[in-house]
Design an enzyme around this catalytic site. Sequence first.
Site, PDB file in Angstrom:
ATOM      1  N   CYS A   1      -3.774  -6.364   7.386  1.00 23.38           N
ATOM      2  CA  CYS A   1      -4.676  -5.857   8.434  1.00 23.38           C
ATOM      3  C   CYS A   1      -5.513  -6.974   9.036  1.00 23.38           C
ATOM      4  O   CYS A   1      -5.967  -6.865  10.161  1.00 23.38           O
ATOM      5  CB  CYS A   1      -5.562  -4.768   7.857  1.00 23.38           C
ATOM      6  SG  CYS A   1      -6.364  -5.314   6.356  1.00 23.38           S
TER       7      CYS A   1
ATOM      8  N   GLU B   1     -10.954   1.905   6.016  1.00 23.10           N
ATOM      9  CA  GLU B   1     -10.487   0.526   6.215  1.00 23.10           C
ATOM     10  C   GLU B   1      -9.213   0.622   7.052  1.00 23.10           C
ATOM     11  O   GLU B   1      -8.146   0.931   6.519  1.00 23.10           O
ATOM     12  CB  GLU B   1     -10.176  -0.119   4.859  1.00 23.10           C
ATOM     13  CG  GLU B   1     -11.363  -0.209   3.928  1.00 23.10           C
ATOM     14  CD  GLU B   1     -12.346  -1.297   4.320  1.00 23.10           C
ATOM     15  OE1 GLU B   1     -12.004  -2.145   5.164  1.00 23.10           O
ATOM     16  OE2 GLU B   1     -13.462  -1.284   3.786  1.00 23.10           O
TER      17      GLU B   1
HETATM   18  P1  NAD Z   1      -0.600   4.839   7.157  1.00 21.29           P
HETATM   19  O1  NAD Z   1      -1.881   5.243   7.798  1.00 21.29           O
HETATM   20  O2  NAD Z   1       0.645   5.385   7.706  1.00 21.29           O
HETATM   21  O3  NAD Z   1      -0.595   5.237   5.610  1.00 21.29           O
HETATM   22  C1  NAD Z   1      -1.616   4.848   4.734  1.00 21.29           C
HETATM   23  C2  NAD Z   1      -1.702   5.864   3.610  1.00 21.29           C
HETATM   24  O4  NAD Z   1      -2.082   7.129   4.155  1.00 21.29           O
HETATM   25  C3  NAD Z   1      -0.387   6.106   2.865  1.00 21.29           C
HETATM   26  O5  NAD Z   1      -0.684   6.354   1.507  1.00 21.29           O
HETATM   27  C4  NAD Z   1       0.134   7.378   3.523  1.00 21.29           C
HETATM   28  O6  NAD Z   1       0.984   8.118   2.669  1.00 21.29           O
HETATM   29  C5  NAD Z   1      -1.145   8.124   3.767  1.00 21.29           C
HETATM   30  N1  NAD Z   1      -1.075   9.095   4.865  1.00 21.29           N
HETATM   31  C6  NAD Z   1      -0.274   9.068   5.952  1.00 21.29           C
HETATM   32  N2  NAD Z   1      -0.520  10.146   6.736  1.00 21.29           N
HETATM   33  C7  NAD Z   1      -1.510  10.837   6.134  1.00 21.29           C
HETATM   34  C8  NAD Z   1      -2.209  12.044   6.455  1.00 21.29           C
HETATM   35  N3  NAD Z   1      -1.949  12.728   7.571  1.00 21.29           N
HETATM   36  N4  NAD Z   1      -3.170  12.471   5.609  1.00 21.29           N
HETATM   37  C9  NAD Z   1      -3.464  11.769   4.491  1.00 21.29           C
HETATM   38  N5  NAD Z   1      -2.837  10.634   4.130  1.00 21.29           N
HETATM   39  C10 NAD Z   1      -1.875  10.170   4.952  1.00 21.29           C
HETATM   40  O7  NAD Z   1      -0.618   3.255   7.162  1.00 21.29           O
HETATM   41  P2  NAD Z   1       0.498   2.284   6.582  1.00 21.29           P
HETATM   42  O8  NAD Z   1       1.547   2.136   7.623  1.00 21.29           O
HETATM   43  O9  NAD Z   1       0.893   2.665   5.218  1.00 21.29           O
HETATM   44  O10 NAD Z   1      -0.355   0.941   6.444  1.00 21.29           O
HETATM   45  C11 NAD Z   1      -0.517   0.068   7.484  1.00 21.29           C
HETATM   46  C12 NAD Z   1      -1.872   0.248   8.125  1.00 21.29           C
HETATM   47  O11 NAD Z   1      -2.899   0.054   7.152  1.00 21.29           O
HETATM   48  C13 NAD Z   1      -2.121  -0.785   9.183  1.00 21.29           C
HETATM   49  O12 NAD Z   1      -2.694  -0.203  10.319  1.00 21.29           O
HETATM   50  C14 NAD Z   1      -3.106  -1.741   8.523  1.00 21.29           C
HETATM   51  O13 NAD Z   1      -3.919  -2.456   9.405  1.00 21.29           O
HETATM   52  C15 NAD Z   1      -3.886  -0.820   7.677  1.00 21.29           C
HETATM   53  N6  NAD Z   1      -4.550  -1.565   6.602  1.00 21.29           N
HETATM   54  C16 NAD Z   1      -5.901  -1.726   6.681  1.00 21.29           C
HETATM   55  C17 NAD Z   1      -6.568  -2.466   5.698  1.00 21.29           C
HETATM   56  C18 NAD Z   1      -8.050  -2.650   5.769  1.00 21.29           C
HETATM   57  O14 NAD Z   1      -8.641  -2.992   4.741  1.00 21.29           O
HETATM   58  N7  NAD Z   1      -8.695  -2.440   6.893  1.00 21.29           N
HETATM   59  C19 NAD Z   1      -5.851  -3.014   4.657  1.00 21.29           C
HETATM   60  C20 NAD Z   1      -4.474  -2.841   4.603  1.00 21.29           C
HETATM   61  C21 NAD Z   1      -3.839  -2.093   5.601  1.00 21.29           C
END
Ligand code: NAD
Length: 489
Positions: free
Chosen positions: A297, A263
């Site tokens: 998102c 997602e």
């Molecule tokens: P992010 O990708 O930086 O982090 C998301 C999660 O992944 C966090 O728990 C983070 O600690 C973890 N993470 C980061 N790097 C990682 C790695 N290399 N390996 C494994 N895990 C890792 O995103 P964010 O800034 O926390 O959230 C915002 C993003 O999430 C936006 O792009 C938004 O659109 C998206 N989002 C999508 C949905 C959906 O349902 N499509 C819903 C909410 C948010």
Amino acid sequence: MSIPQPQLPTGLPTDLWLGLTQVPSSSGATFEVDDPATGETVATVADATIADAARALDAAVAAQEKWAEFSPRQRSVVLTRIFEVVAQRSEDFARTMTIEMGKPLAEARGEVAYGNEYFRWFAEEAVRIPGRFATAPGGNGHILVSRAAVGPVLAITPWNFPLAMATRKIAPALAAGCPVIVKPAHETPLTMLLLGEVFAQVFAELGVPDGLVSILPTTDAAAMSAHLMADQRLRKVSFTGSTPVGRQLVRQAADNLLHTSMELGGNAPFVIAADADLDLVITCAMQAKMRNGGEACIAANRFLVDASIAEEFTTRLTRAMEAVIPGHGLDGATTLGPVITAKQRDRIASLVDAALAAGAQATTGGTLPDGPGYFYPATVLVNVPADARILHEEIFGPVATITTFTTLDQGIRAANDTEFGLASYGFTTNVDTAQYLAENLHAGMVGINRGAISDPAAPFGGIKQSGFGREGGSEGIEEYLDVRYIALN
Ligand code: NAD
């Protein structure tokens, strides 16, 4: 801005949940959680290591066999009980979420109700896992199709909806029969640690096996997920977050052929046809843009409006954005909280500044306020050049861009001109135009005359660079089930 004392619930857990037990990190390390409205530390949380993750996976594997002995109805009863206890503690959840994430308390209450609904919905789905029985076309036997739990799941969640983004994964996983290891965002681990307390209470009450759910906040998500994904006993990764991290996880998942649900990010267009009802449009525009301060998102990033009504729409949207009240989420008057971190706020500011430098104009907002916390004002931009970054990247903040079109097809083409495909919105009072918009806006979800589209009973998810897999609906549980074919005489 008045800043009430951010008081977390008494006894809020800050250690890891290894199954039913709270433990410190095996390294003894901790990290701090800040209130983004003040920048001040509100809690210190255990920082899980890969050794902690390995223990959680051992416990999950052991729990799965015992959980499989629970009938669908018994699993349903457990999920229903979780729903009840979360509902009883909804105020604790809402306050915790507001303090660690910043959203206004009213919105936090809304998220608790919405996030908790996944437990109720999947309690109802646990007893409806589909199967199939058919006579083989050749007449030489029968075909039985059933579903089986995929196995241990790693759920990685973002900070913007600290409860709902996790319950959309945990509830269907448990309903399907899978144990779960949850890795919440390190910016907002407290809501999940509080949910761990609910699991501990309900699981002890109903004799659920220890180790079924572990909750491991960490500042080294990459190391933890790589370690778990290298272990063939893990069978699925469900991720909500940014597209670059999603891509990396899919690559890593290839080695052990793990199931993946992704997602990812969005860049939602909001298309307004000439005959749209502008009262409804403004209400829905504010929902689609300003829910969660734009940190969603599915937030509308690009308002595309028929040129004949653009002036009136811009005036009315600007007025509505000017009426927004920024402040601490615990202050009852607040309708816009802070951005999650200084880094995110600066990213939003750089997108706006670059657009302004390239010729766009702000009808409201656009300048950083003084004072503590990571605030960005409600902003409306017009005359944004087509190649401005702000039209092509996810804004993730309270900024609306307005561009115009002269034919609906031109508007739809502009709407679809993005690598993302999570949500789109279309507004019209003509039924044929509504159907045309629904069929031609390319996204996993299309809202027609609707600004709020999330529903636990509907399949949430995207296409293109917004990922794949669906959460919620009857589709949501399929993500945690393997299909099994049995040939019979
Ligand atoms: P992010 O990708 O930086 O982090 C998301 C999660 O992944 C966090 O728990 C983070 O600690 C973890 N993470 C980061 N790097 C990682 C790695 N290399 N390996 C494994 N895990 C890792 O995103 P964010 O800034 O926390 O959230 C915002 C993003 O999430 C936006 O792009 C938004 O659109 C998206 N989002 C999508 C949905 C959906 O349902 N499509 C819903 C909410 C948010």
